[in-house]
Design an enzyme around this catalytic site. Structure first.
Site, mmCIF file in Angstrom:
data_model
loop_
_atom_site.group_PDB
_atom_site.id
_atom_site.type_symbol
_atom_site.label_atom_id
_atom_site.label_comp_id
_atom_site.label_asym_id
_atom_site.label_seq_id
_atom_site.Cartn_x
_atom_site.Cartn_y
_atom_site.Cartn_z
ATOM 1 N N PRO A 2 0.839 -1.206 0.000
ATOM 2 C CA PRO A 2 0.000 0.000 0.000
ATOM 3 C C PRO A 2 0.874 1.257 0.000
ATOM 4 O O PRO A 2 1.758 1.391 0.843
ATOM 5 C CB PRO A 2 -0.789 -0.099 1.307
ATOM 6 N N GLU A 3 0.668 2.129 -0.953
ATOM 7 C CA GLU A 3 1.394 3.394 -0.994
ATOM 8 C C GLU A 3 0.462 4.509 -0.542
ATOM 9 O O GLU A 3 -0.688 4.264 -0.189
ATOM 10 C CB GLU A 3 1.952 3.617 -2.403
ATOM 11 N N HIS A 91 -4.839 -14.532 9.291
ATOM 12 C CA HIS A 91 -4.031 -13.300 9.222
ATOM 13 C C HIS A 91 -4.770 -12.072 9.743
ATOM 14 O O HIS A 91 -4.338 -10.963 9.525
ATOM 15 C CB HIS A 91 -3.572 -13.062 7.783
ATOM 16 N N ARG A 110 1.873 -10.696 5.971
ATOM 17 C CA ARG A 110 3.330 -10.657 6.161
ATOM 18 C C ARG A 110 3.745 -10.000 7.472
ATOM 19 O O ARG A 110 4.928 -9.997 7.818
ATOM 20 C CB ARG A 110 3.990 -9.964 4.965
#
Ligand SMILES: [Zn+2]
Length: 271
Positions: A2-3, A91, A110
């Site tokens: 995500p930017e 997750h 992650r």
């Protein structure tokens, strides 16, 4: 990853669901994120009213009326609103349960994301101290970049990704902005004129705004319970397009490594 535009889209999508709500509790299923989730988080947030949701760089800042929850999506994180009794997947590490019976759920395969608490202003937190201007705010100007790059041999693309000079541009948008400004990504930052920096600043803003707007159209999707994560497909001009024709001059787009990251550029029209 995500930017800034995805984070801003996430903020705009979540704000109406969070602002003004009371937090019932926090459920921490796995505290081992990029930094440990504070052990006492449930006690810190229970009963607090969320005043507003803000963003600084790629951090989401939840004003909890007497303390701030700092969220970062890391490499693979996403946030969505779900009914609090929705079974959690492997997750889904943290839930912020609201008095409405809805939970803000952090999904992060992650685990490079973060959930932190700051009792003072968020700018006091060590992760947010000394951050450069936001690219979409007035303090980020051609003059700012020009002055700070005199005499520097660093590739301009690395300068755009240096969080001490401008925060949150990110790899994709650095590539796209440099293409739009016709500047070669490996050009020494100290050898770029003031007018070219003026053009570059405009193109960075235009690129980020267009991406935020593109994300806006997917807002309804990403707060749905089946939760697409708030990322969105976009048409890039050079990013990921090596071997294809430049949309401006027809030369073949190339990919090189600059500072361990991929740079995509057109050798025909970027100088
Ligand atoms: Zn070209």
């Amino acid at each position: 990853m995500p930017e800034l535009p995805e984070v801003e889209t996430t903020r705009r999508g979540l704000a109406p669901h969070l602002q003004g709500r009371c937090i019932r509790t926090a459920l921490v299923r796995n505290p081992r994120l990029r930094w440990p989730v504070p052990r006492q988080l449930p006690a810190l947030v229970a009963g607090r009213r969320i005043r507003r949701l803000e963003r600084r760089s790629k951090y989401l800042l939840l004003d909890c009326d007497g303390g701030w929850l700092i969220l970062h999506l890391g490499m693979s994180g996403s946030l969505r609103m779900v009914p609090a009794d929705t079974p959690a997947g492997p997750h889904d590490h943290v839930d912020l349960v609201l008095d409405t019976g809805i939970a803000l759920r952090l999904h992060d395969p992650r685990r490079f994301g973060a959930v932190l608490w700051e009792p003072r202003e968020p700018s006091c937190h060590k992760l947010l101290q000394g951050l450069a201007p936001e690219p979409l705010e007035a303090a980020f100007t051609a003059q700012w970049l020009f002055e700070r790059t005199r005499g520097r041999k660093t590739a301009i693309k690395n300068v755009l990704m240096d969080n001490h000079l401008v925060c949150g541009v990110g790899n994709i948008y650095a590539n796209e902005s440099l293409f739009r400004a016709a500047i070669h990504p490996a050009r020494a930052a100290g050898r770029i004129s003031r007018p070219r920096y003026a053009r570059l600043v405009e193109e960075i803003r235009a690129t980020l705004r267009a991406a935020i707007q593109a994300g806006g159209s997917s807002l309804r999707d990403f707060v749905r319970a089946d939760g697409s994560p708030g990322h969105f497909q976009q048409q890039y001009l050079v990013y990921g397009r090596s071997g294809q024709a430049c949309p401006r001059c027809g030369h073949t787009i190339r990919a090189v490594r600059i500072g361990q990251r991929s740079a995509f550029y057109c050798p025909g029209c970027q100088r």
